[in-house]
Design a protein around this motif. Sequence first.
Motif, PDB file in Angstrom:
ATOM      1  N   SER A 101       0.929  -1.262  -0.109  1.00 26.18           N
ATOM      2  CA  SER A 101       0.011  -0.090   0.066  1.00 26.18           C
ATOM      3  C   SER A 101       0.758   1.204   0.079  1.00 26.18           C
ATOM      4  O   SER A 101       0.418   2.329  -0.065  1.00 26.18           O
ATOM      5  N   VAL A 140      -5.483  15.721   6.857  1.00 26.55           N
ATOM      6  CA  VAL A 140      -6.451  14.356   6.780  1.00 26.55           C
ATOM      7  C   VAL A 140      -6.175  13.596   5.759  1.00 26.55           C
ATOM      8  O   VAL A 140      -6.211  12.542   5.752  1.00 26.55           O
ATOM      9  N   LYS A 141      -6.412  14.233   4.398  1.00 34.25           N
ATOM     10  CA  LYS A 141      -6.504  13.194   3.249  1.00 34.25           C
ATOM     11  C   LYS A 141      -4.971  12.719   3.152  1.00 34.25           C
ATOM     12  O   LYS A 141      -4.927  11.615   2.741  1.00 34.25           O
ATOM     13  N   ASN A 142      -3.919  13.519   3.387  1.00 33.18           N
ATOM     14  CA  ASN A 142      -2.691  12.845   3.144  1.00 33.18           C
ATOM     15  C   ASN A 142      -2.165  11.990   3.975  1.00 33.18           C
ATOM     16  O   ASN A 142      -1.449  10.819   3.747  1.00 33.18           O
ATOM     17  N   VAL A 143      -2.681  12.063   5.414  1.00 37.66           N
ATOM     18  CA  VAL A 143      -2.653  10.898   6.290  1.00 37.66           C
ATOM     19  C   VAL A 143      -2.972   9.360   5.943  1.00 37.66           C
ATOM     20  O   VAL A 143      -2.537   8.438   5.919  1.00 37.66           O
ATOM     21  N   GLU A 144      -4.391  10.021   5.303  1.00 37.58           N
ATOM     22  CA  GLU A 144      -4.896   8.601   4.741  1.00 37.58           C
ATOM     23  C   GLU A 144      -4.128   8.147   3.590  1.00 37.58           C
ATOM     24  O   GLU A 144      -3.942   6.749   3.246  1.00 37.58           O
ATOM     25  N   THR A 145      -3.577   8.958   2.572  1.00 35.41           N
ATOM     26  CA  THR A 145      -3.133   8.577   1.541  1.00 35.41           C
ATOM     27  C   THR A 145      -1.695   7.862   1.486  1.00 35.41           C
ATOM     28  O   THR A 145      -1.339   6.952   0.954  1.00 35.41           O
ATOM     29  N   ASN A 204      -0.167   6.867   4.561  1.00 37.65           N
ATOM     30  CA  ASN A 204      -0.156   6.390   5.653  1.00 37.65           C
ATOM     31  C   ASN A 204       1.003   5.312   5.932  1.00 37.65           C
ATOM     32  O   ASN A 204       1.806   5.241   6.812  1.00 37.65           O
ATOM     33  N   ASP A 253      -8.355  12.918  -4.494  1.00 36.60           N
ATOM     34  CA  ASP A 253      -8.876  13.495  -3.219  1.00 36.60           C
ATOM     35  C   ASP A 253      -9.477  14.885  -3.519  1.00 36.60           C
ATOM     36  O   ASP A 253     -10.413  15.237  -2.818  1.00 36.60           O
TER      37      ASP A 253
END
Length: 207
Positions: free
Chosen positions: A63, A90-95, A97, A198
Amino acid sequence: MPSGAPSGENCLVDMDSKAGDMFGSEDAHPTGTGGAGILAKLWLPKGFSISMAKEWIDRRRLSIRPWAGFVDQRKFSKPRNFGEMCQRMVKNVETFNSNYTFIFLGLILYCIISSPMLLIALAVFLGAFYIIHLKSLESKLVILGKQLTVPHQMGLAGAVSLPVFWLAGAGAAVFWVLGATLFVIGSHAAFRELEGSDMEELLMEPV
C-alpha cells in the motif's frame, strides 16, 4: 535373534515420528502454528509469530505510495488558509499512511543505532525477557499467587532493565522520536498538495 530394537523400515519410521514430535508438531510451538521447531518454542511468546510480522510488513509495502511522488517538490505549496491545511493533513495521512509508518520506523532505527547505550539497554531487556520466558517454559512462574503471562514477563523484564534505560536516556530518545515524527509527517501532510482523486472527493462533499 530377536531384540527390542526396531530394524529396517520400522527403524526409519520410528526415527521420523520422533523427529516430527520434536520439530513439527503443533505442541512444539507455543503459538500453535506447528512446524516452528524447538527454537520457536524457546523464543516466540504465545500469540506472536514471525509470519504475522512478515504479513503486516508485506501489507504495508503493497500500500506504499511511490517515494518519487512522495518527495516531488513540484507538488508542495503553501495552503491558502487553515481550513485547507486541515483538509490536506487529513487526506494526506490517509493517502500516505504506509509511507509515514516507514518514516516513523526509520527514525526509531536511527535513534537506536546512533545511541550505543540504548542498544545496550535493549540488549539487556531482550536478554532478561528471553531468560524469564525460558524459565516459564520449564515451569510455571508464580508471583503473589498469580501465574506470569507473556505481558507480565515483558513487564518484569522492563523493570529489570529500567535502570539501564534510565542511564541511556531512553526518555529523551522517545521524546526525540515523537517530536521528529510529528514535525516530518506534519510538515509533509500540511504542504503536500492533494492527489487528483482526493480533490474530486472534497469537491463532491456537501457544504
